[in-house]
Design a protein around this motif. Sequence first.
Motif, PDB file in Angstrom:
ATOM      1  N   VAL A  36       0.816  -1.226   0.000  1.00  0.00           N
ATOM      2  CA  VAL A  36       0.000   0.000   0.000  1.00  0.00           C
ATOM      3  C   VAL A  36       0.846   1.271   0.000  1.00  0.00           C
ATOM      4  O   VAL A  36       0.294   2.372   0.068  1.00  0.00           O
ATOM      5  N   ALA A  37       2.180   1.143  -0.102  1.00  0.00           N
ATOM      6  CA  ALA A  37       3.073   2.301   0.043  1.00  0.00           C
ATOM      7  C   ALA A  37       2.749   3.440  -0.914  1.00  0.00           C
ATOM      8  O   ALA A  37       2.927   4.610  -0.578  1.00  0.00           O
ATOM      9  N   SER A  38       2.285   3.124  -2.114  1.00  0.00           N
ATOM     10  CA  SER A  38       2.016   4.168  -3.114  1.00  0.00           C
ATOM     11  C   SER A  38       0.542   4.549  -3.205  1.00  0.00           C
ATOM     12  O   SER A  38       0.165   5.345  -4.068  1.00  0.00           O
ATOM     13  N   SER A  39      -0.281   3.975  -2.343  1.00  0.00           N
ATOM     14  CA  SER A  39      -1.721   4.261  -2.420  1.00  0.00           C
ATOM     15  C   SER A  39      -2.314   4.479  -1.030  1.00  0.00           C
ATOM     16  O   SER A  39      -3.419   4.017  -0.734  1.00  0.00           O
ATOM     17  N   LEU A  40      -1.566   5.179  -0.172  1.00  0.00           N
ATOM     18  CA  LEU A  40      -2.011   5.360   1.213  1.00  0.00           C
ATOM     19  C   LEU A  40      -3.332   6.128   1.295  1.00  0.00           C
ATOM     20  O   LEU A  40      -4.124   5.921   2.215  1.00  0.00           O
ATOM     21  N   LYS A  41      -3.594   7.026   0.322  1.00  0.00           N
ATOM     22  CA  LYS A  41      -4.849   7.787   0.353  1.00  0.00           C
ATOM     23  C   LYS A  41      -6.065   6.869   0.274  1.00  0.00           C
ATOM     24  O   LYS A  41      -7.139   7.205   0.780  1.00  0.00           O
ATOM     25  N   LYS A  42      -5.901   5.713  -0.363  1.00  0.00           N
ATOM     26  CA  LYS A  42      -7.012   4.758  -0.477  1.00  0.00           C
ATOM     27  C   LYS A  42      -7.252   4.018   0.840  1.00  0.00           C
ATOM     28  O   LYS A  42      -8.241   3.304   0.984  1.00  0.00           O
ATOM     29  N   ASN A  43      -6.322   4.170   1.782  1.00  0.00           N
ATOM     30  CA  ASN A  43      -6.389   3.414   3.026  1.00  0.00           C
ATOM     31  C   ASN A  43      -6.639   4.311   4.237  1.00  0.00           C
ATOM     32  O   ASN A  43      -6.343   3.943   5.365  1.00  0.00           O
ATOM     33  N   VAL A  44      -7.185   5.504   3.982  1.00  0.00           N
ATOM     34  CA  VAL A  44      -7.453   6.466   5.053  1.00  0.00           C
ATOM     35  C   VAL A  44      -8.943   6.442   5.399  1.00  0.00           C
ATOM     36  O   VAL A  44      -9.804   6.367   4.516  1.00  0.00           O
ATOM     37  N   LYS A  86     -12.453   8.100   7.565  1.00  0.00           N
ATOM     38  CA  LYS A  86     -13.116   9.404   7.520  1.00  0.00           C
ATOM     39  C   LYS A  86     -12.451  10.430   8.429  1.00  0.00           C
ATOM     40  O   LYS A  86     -12.596  11.642   8.236  1.00  0.00           O
ATOM     41  N   LEU A  87     -11.735   9.972   9.443  1.00  0.00           N
ATOM     42  CA  LEU A  87     -11.070  10.891  10.368  1.00  0.00           C
ATOM     43  C   LEU A  87      -9.681  11.309   9.875  1.00  0.00           C
ATOM     44  O   LEU A  87      -9.003  12.100  10.521  1.00  0.00           O
ATOM     45  N   GLY A  88      -9.266  10.736   8.725  1.00  0.00           N
ATOM     46  CA  GLY A  88      -7.974  11.119   8.164  1.00  0.00           C
ATOM     47  C   GLY A  88      -6.811  10.253   8.614  1.00  0.00           C
ATOM     48  O   GLY A  88      -5.656  10.567   8.327  1.00  0.00           O
ATOM     49  N   PHE A  89      -7.111   9.161   9.316  1.00  0.00           N
ATOM     50  CA  PHE A  89      -6.066   8.248   9.780  1.00  0.00           C
ATOM     51  C   PHE A  89      -6.016   7.005   8.889  1.00  0.00           C
ATOM     52  O   PHE A  89      -7.031   6.603   8.305  1.00  0.00           O
ATOM     53  N   VAL A  90      -4.831   6.416   8.815  1.00  0.00           N
ATOM     54  CA  VAL A  90      -4.688   5.180   8.049  1.00  0.00           C
ATOM     55  C   VAL A  90      -5.490   4.076   8.732  1.00  0.00           C
ATOM     56  O   VAL A  90      -5.351   3.839   9.939  1.00  0.00           O
ATOM     57  N   SER A  91      -6.351   3.426   7.958  1.00  0.00           N
ATOM     58  CA  SER A  91      -7.199   2.353   8.471  1.00  0.00           C
ATOM     59  C   SER A  91      -6.507   1.010   8.246  1.00  0.00           C
ATOM     60  O   SER A  91      -6.296   0.601   7.103  1.00  0.00           O
ATOM     61  N   LEU A  92      -6.169   0.319   9.343  1.00  0.00           N
ATOM     62  CA  LEU A  92      -5.518  -0.989   9.214  1.00  0.00           C
ATOM     63  C   LEU A  92      -6.451  -1.992   8.540  1.00  0.00           C
ATOM     64  O   LEU A  92      -5.996  -2.896   7.826  1.00  0.00           O
TER      65      LEU A  92
END
Length: 497
Positions: free
Chosen positions: A354-362, A364-370
């Motif tokens: 996911v290193a190049s697509s972190l925006k897809k893993n955020v 609603k609060l703006g944090f990375v979702s595991l």
Amino acid sequence: MAEEYLLEMKGISKSFPGVQALKGVQLRVRPGEVHALMGENGAGKSTLMKCLFGIYQKDEGEILFQGQSVDFANPSQALRAGVAMVQQELEQVPHQNVMDNIWLGRYPHKGPFVRDKEMYEKTVAVIRDFNMNIDPRTRINQLSVSMKQMVDIIKAVSYHARIIVFDEPTSSLTERETEALFEIIRRLKRDGCGIIYISHKIDEVLTIADRVTVMRDGMWVATEDTKDMSTETLIRLMVNREMENRFPPKHNTIGDVVLQVEDLQTFYPPHLNKVSFEARAGEILGIGGLVGSGRSELLESILGLRKLAGGKIRVRGKEIRSNRDARENRIAMVTEERRETGIFPLLDIRWNTVASSLKKNVNKLGFVSLAKVRENTQWAIDTLRVKTASQRTLIRNLSGGNQQKVLLGRCLLQEPDILLLDEPTRGIDVGAKYEIYQLMIQLAQQGKTIIFVSSEMPELLGLADRILVMSNARNAGILDGETATQEEILKLATRYV
């Protein structure tokens, strides 16, 4: 009586957390023999050799070297005993020069002082044996990938070892460099050295090897004389199924022009010289040419990684001036050098994916979702059939082919319209290659533009709709993929040499 076997590995087993990598494997190598070791990525070939070389410690089994039981605690012990190894992923000090890398840990010295002149002369002598033109004082990071690989091969031979392991030694070598290596191997054979040769290139194995051992899923499958083997037999033993066609059928529809490259020039060598071409939606465009002809530099320029001295790059009419422009216009790339510019070796599969697509893993609060990270990683693992015990496996513990699949997954999560692939099947077995070919064709059928560099001419001819051939940093010509021949590609590749 002369020893029948120089090396015997009996019942070797090795486990990692969550995975049994080796299960009672056997390997026997005679003096003066080239013994090939083959199998799909993840079959356990490199793991077995790392157990021999002291990088890993085996869980079970016995290793006999020159009739004596050995259990090397580290590579230094193995080298002192007479076992050397050229690893698939190069282990070099990039900011040191060639001779420092060759003699690292065994510098000739007088008292506390290194005998620089003696080291230089020794380096010149061992390089001369390979008929190579490498300056011993050149820094490693200034060499091409193929030259770096030759330095590691030269280093292994310089130990005068009785057993030398070559793990994918020709994956980045030119035809001339490969023949130079084969001549060295034949000389080592005559001297009674035992060679273990790991390769996915079946033609190479049938040419240079005396016997071949095939592994599958961490187990020994067969050991046969190569004179009794055929390409079809080897493939069947490796993948446990018939493979009637080397390349999948293509049904892609080519659409409008997506990418335009006009009179492209770069500042840094090899200086691209007014390279121009177009690529269309749904097209698979192959890039051929000799090593050093500017193929990788062309892809890096399209991705915005190289400063242009002239020319323009446009995607649907929008000019690309930087890497940010390239990403915003949905261009993604899989690099040639997995270890140097691809993977994050200390991170697990999740973060490498996911290193190049972190925006897809955020969230609603703006944090990375595991949860999203796990979901996207699992999608990549399932789509590309990555062999791994879990998502939390460190990527450096995967085989080279599975590392490549993770990098492809990383690119696909960016949802690119233009996918740049630099030697996408380098060091990958025939089964995994077929899967990557299928993926490239499927993406083209979806209207994506695929541009790939390959040193394997059958791969260019089997996959590409058109083939752009580079020669001395110039566009030497573009061939139709259906009608082109290897002779035409080679003729264009040497046009400006």
